[in-house]
Motif scaffolding. Structure first.
Motif, PDB file in Angstrom:
ATOM      1  N   PRO A   3       0.700  -1.126   0.006  1.00  0.00           N
ATOM      2  CA  PRO A   3       0.017  -0.042  -0.071  1.00  0.00           C
ATOM      3  C   PRO A   3       0.877   1.219  -0.072  1.00  0.00           C
ATOM      4  N   LEU A   4       1.899   1.234   0.691  1.00  0.00           N
ATOM      5  CA  LEU A   4       2.762   2.515   0.562  1.00  0.00           C
ATOM      6  C   LEU A   4       3.466   2.771  -0.582  1.00  0.00           C
ATOM      7  N   THR A   5       3.867   1.631  -1.522  1.00  0.00           N
ATOM      8  CA  THR A   5       4.433   1.858  -2.781  1.00  0.00           C
ATOM      9  C   THR A   5       3.308   2.444  -3.756  1.00  0.00           C
ATOM     10  N   GLY A   6       1.991   1.784  -3.653  1.00  0.00           N
ATOM     11  CA  GLY A   6       1.025   2.366  -4.371  1.00  0.00           C
ATOM     12  C   GLY A   6       0.674   3.617  -4.130  1.00  0.00           C
ATOM     13  N   GLY A  12       3.175  10.442  -6.984  1.00  0.00           N
ATOM     14  CA  GLY A  12       4.053  10.902  -8.359  1.00  0.00           C
ATOM     15  C   GLY A  12       3.089  11.317  -9.157  1.00  0.00           C
ATOM     16  N   LEU A  13       2.212  10.450  -9.561  1.00  0.00           N
ATOM     17  CA  LEU A  13       1.399  10.753 -10.819  1.00  0.00           C
ATOM     18  C   LEU A  13       0.538  11.873 -10.427  1.00  0.00           C
ATOM     19  N   VAL A  14       0.129  12.330  -9.506  1.00  0.00           N
ATOM     20  CA  VAL A  14      -0.661  13.611  -9.063  1.00  0.00           C
ATOM     21  C   VAL A  14       0.470  14.991  -9.347  1.00  0.00           C
ATOM     22  N   VAL A  19       2.527  19.392 -12.640  1.00  0.00           N
ATOM     23  CA  VAL A  19       3.489  20.055 -13.288  1.00  0.00           C
ATOM     24  C   VAL A  19       3.178  20.384 -14.825  1.00  0.00           C
ATOM     25  N   ILE A  20       2.752  19.276 -15.342  1.00  0.00           N
ATOM     26  CA  ILE A  20       2.455  19.347 -16.760  1.00  0.00           C
ATOM     27  C   ILE A  20       1.401  20.440 -16.907  1.00  0.00           C
ATOM     28  N   GLY A  21       0.174  20.275 -16.087  1.00  0.00           N
ATOM     29  CA  GLY A  21      -0.595  21.508 -16.168  1.00  0.00           C
ATOM     30  C   GLY A  21      -0.305  22.822 -16.116  1.00  0.00           C
TER      31      GLY A  21
END
Length: 146
Positions: A3-6, A12-14, A19-21
């Motif tokens: 669960p911690l890795t997920g 990271g995705l958020v 940043v892209i936005g």
């Protein structure tokens, strides 16, 4: 996966999305002046000739929500100015052309001078005043050369 890795992956995705936005938002409506002096062939855009004073080229896609409004704006501006032509290019099914002009978002607009050189490039939400200012600059350049 633990669960911690997920959770770390999701965080990271958020952050990456944020940043892209922010980068795209900063580029929105920005005017750039390319340093290239290449004359573009009207055939690239599917027309026989470019406008004698200037040509406004709009790149769009089928799914672009802002493109129809931009097209109306640019058509009206071209109709108001003598010697200025408007060209609409749908790059939905033409990835080679999109790549050639490094299109990252639509609408993207090029303002070409009377000789077919790119005077300005606008991306994202296109402000009427920005296009008018660029056409005025191109007009001044045409008078200086002529």
């Amino acid at each position: 996966m633990s669960p911690l890795t997920g959770l770390a992956f999701l965080a990271g995705l958020v952050v990456l999305s944020l940043v892209i936005g922010l980068v795209l938002r900063a580029r929105n409506g920005r005017v750039t002046h390319p340093a290239v002096d290449d004359r573009l062939d009207p055939g690239l855009f599917g027309v026989d000739a470019l406008g004698p004073a200037a040509t406004v080229v709009q790149f769009s896609t089928e799914v672009c929500a802002r493109c129809p409004g931009t097209k109306r704006l640019l058509t009206a501006l071209a109709d108001e100015r003598e010697g200025v032509d408007f060209v609409h290019v749908d790059v939905t099914h033409n990835p080679a052309l999109a790549s050639r002009f490094n299109l990252l978002q639509t609408p993207t607009v090029l303002v070409l001078d009377g000789a077919g050189r790119t005077a300005a490039r606008l991306s994202g939400v296109i402000a009427r005043e920005s296009v008018i200012a660029e056409l005025d600059v191109v007009g001044e350049g045409n008078r200086a050369r002529g």
